[in-house]
Scaffold this motif. Structure first.
Motif, PDB file in Angstrom:
ATOM      1  N   GLN A 211       0.240  -5.699  -3.159  1.00  0.00           N
ATOM      2  CA  GLN A 211      -0.761  -4.686  -2.815  1.00  0.00           C
ATOM      3  C   GLN A 211      -0.202  -3.671  -1.831  1.00  0.00           C
ATOM      4  O   GLN A 211      -0.540  -2.489  -1.880  1.00  0.00           O
ATOM      5  N   GLN A 212       0.666  -4.133  -0.928  1.00  0.00           N
ATOM      6  CA  GLN A 212       1.295  -3.206   0.018  1.00  0.00           C
ATOM      7  C   GLN A 212       2.198  -2.221  -0.720  1.00  0.00           C
ATOM      8  O   GLN A 212       2.213  -1.021  -0.419  1.00  0.00           O
ATOM      9  N   ALA A 215       0.057   0.433  -2.576  1.00  0.00           N
ATOM     10  CA  ALA A 215      -0.989   1.090  -1.791  1.00  0.00           C
ATOM     11  C   ALA A 215      -1.045   2.591  -2.042  1.00  0.00           C
ATOM     12  O   ALA A 215      -2.107   3.199  -1.950  1.00  0.00           O
TER      13      ALA A 215
END
Length: 573
Positions: A211-212, A215
């Motif tokens: 998810q990072q 982003a």
């Protein structure tokens, strides 16, 4: 009552006007829809490639963190258990370092030092908890000798990093990492006699890491991550992620049948594809199978991005509605003024149809429409021209983004120099040209001296500033015909294609490079002084291929290091 010739001709002109307007709208809508679809496919594939490369880079960063601790002498000293007081102090300092690493990297769940001589007994363990990070007391330490990340890692040579399969963490006492998707990355700890004493293990939050990385992706994209067998690890529908851990099955071929080509060993054709499912109400998706690289990865990763088709074609629908309004308005006008404007209508309608049929986003935009007219045909022509201009602008924006993606893929993000992959392509091209022309070229393999102490003393920001300053000097030092690149870490390489036949000239270039590297680089009131060692290899004297030339230059560089640093040495043929 029979219609006269004028009435019939007017009717033909009216019908022709309606037909021309319809064709204009149809071709404009079809062209814009197909271009939007093509652009979405390329954009998705480019974004997926970047995401896969970022995942590779992030795993490499974790591997460097693991190796940093595994190769530190304190780790081996702690596992020798020589002095109880020294051991306790060393364990406490190691735990502090682990805590700082977890605070710096929120994607790390856990760091451990495990003793392989005590059935895999944990010696130091720091876990992430809801209120921060905490060293686990000695009474709660566990034996982990039965786990793959221990018995597989101890088989690896020094400097290797083991990467486990992605799984749900069912280990007891895992705190924040319990029942979460996790990767274990581990490296062996060796003593001075090169005997394996233990392993350093880092538990990585797989979902948080992914998810990072994703982003900055545009809104509306659906993210997928699969293992090499096609099982979902990350899916927009949480029920499908890690279904195999619950005894169920949820695999990518069930949703995207074309993705089966990526599951073959090796993958069929190439390790990436774009596919459509579900027609107009379905999705367009891109998948890239991540290369394993230098890590000892137990399983591959397949990264995917998908976008609903209605989002992809939303702009096309808007243009379609504009076309419908234009067509309806022009048709009504044509019916009313067909007789009077029969001759006047034939020419501008033909211009519009030819412009739409001959329109291409790749060709220069030429306004050959009757845009200067003050009637409805002029409005139609200007609307078509605006539509073409919008499509051109969208295509140019896409090309600029693609060019930026290509630049990021071929250049080092810190220094702006060519990266290893792009440099190897440049070297292969230069070698091919040199073979055809029976020319010569030379490689200067540069490794900075005393870079690590500077990095350790002043911090990574100082190391980055030093690398950027020295890279800028190297760029100003070389000629336009030469190429300078960063291979990684503190290693640079200089390719000389003209004037490489004279060893004296090469030695002079090397001395200039050494002088430039020895000049201090200012950083926050400090003067960072580094220097470097250079290995020189010549084509064809020291090798006919890129790999042999790099190996020869690397060996010569290590000879310069061994003989006292801050000097240049030619490869020994």
């Amino acid at each position: 009552m029979r219609l006269g010739l004028a009435a019939r001709f007017g009717a033909v002109i009216a019908l022709t006007g309606v037909l021309a307007a319809g064709l204009t709208g149809y071709y404009g809508y079809s062209a814009s829809r197909q271009m939007l679809l093509d652009a979405a496919e390329e954009r998705l594939l480019t974004a997926t490639r970047v995401l896969a490369r970022q995942l590779t880079l992030e795993l490499g960063n974790v591997a460097r963190d693991v190796l940093l601790f595994a190769e530190h002498p304190v780790a081996a000293q702690l596992l020798l258990r020589s002095d109880p007081q020294l051991q306790e102090r060393t364990a406490r300092n190691t735990a502090i370092l682990f805590e700082r690493m977890l605070l710096t990297h929120p994607q790390y769940f856990q760091m451990r030092l495990i003793d392989t001589d005590s059935y895999g007994q944990e010696v130091v363990r720091v876990d992430r908890q809801r209120d921060g990070v905490r060293r686990v007391p000695e009474a709660e330490l566990q034996e982990k000798g039965h786990t793959p990340y221990v018995y597989e890692t101890i088989r690896l040579p020094r400097g290797s990093v083991y990467v486990s399969r992605a799984s749900i963490n069912h280990e007891v006492g895992a705190h924040m990492g319990s029942e979460k998707p996790v990767l274990q990355m581990a490296a062996p700890v060796l003593d001075a006699q090169q005997q394996v004493r233990g392993v350093i293990v880092v538990n990585v939050d797989l979902e948080g890491l992914f998810q990072q990385l994703a982003a900055d992706l545009p809104a509306g994209l659906q993210l997928y991550l699969m293992n090499g067998e096609g099982d979902y690890l990350i899916h927009p529908d949480k029920a499908k992620a890690f279904a195999f851990d619950r005894g169920q099955q949820a695999r990518v071929p069930e949703d995207f049948p074309a993705a089966s080509a990526l599951l073959a060993e090796p993958p069929q054709r190439k390790a990436e594809l774009v596919t459509h499912v579900g027609g107009r109400s379905g999705r367009v998706a891109a998948f890239v199978r991540q290369p394993r690289g230098d890590l000892a990865i137990e399983d591959d990763f397949i990264v995917g991005l998908a976008q609903p088709m209605d989002q992809v074609l939303a702009e096309g629908e808007r243009l379609g509605r504009v076309n419908v309004r234009i067509v309806l308005g022009f048709s009504a006008l044509a019916l009313l003024l067909a007789v009077l404007l029969a001759r006047a209508l034939s020419r501008p309608i033909g211009q519009i149809v030819r412009s739409v049929r001959g329109f291409s986003a790749q060709a220069p935009l030429v306004n050959e429409l009757p845009s200067t007219r003050n009637d409805e045909l002029g409005v139609l022509a200007r609307s078509v021209h605006d539509m073409q201009r919008q499509i051109h602008q969208q295509f140019e924006t896409l090309q600029l983004k693609q060019a930026e993606m290509d630049r990021l893929a071929s250049h080092d993000s810190l220094t702006g120099l060519l990266n290893r992959r792009a440099f190897l392509d440049r070297l292969e091209h230069a070698l091919a040209q040199a073979r055809r022309s029976q020319g010569r070229l030379a490689l200067l393999y540069i490794d900075l001296d005393h870079f690590k102490p500077i990095n350790d003393r002043f911090g990574h920001a100082a190391g980055d500033a030093l690398l950027q300053g020295l890279a800028l000097r190297l760029q100003h030092l070389v000629r336009e015909s030469d190429t300078v690149a960063r291979l990684g870490g503190d290693e640079f390489v200089l390719l000389i294609e003209q004037g490489a036949a004279d060893d004296g000239a090469l030695h002079g270039v090397a001395q200039k490079v050494l002088a430039a590297l020895s000049e201090p680089v200012p950083f926050q009131g400090q003067q960072l002084v580094c220097g470097g060692s250079i290995g020189i290899a010549r084509f064809p004297h020291d090798g006919p291929t890129a790999s042999e030339l790099l190996a020869a230059a690397d060996q010569a560089m290590y000879q310069a290091k061994t003989e006292g640093r801050h000097q240049a040495r030619f490869a020994r043929s």
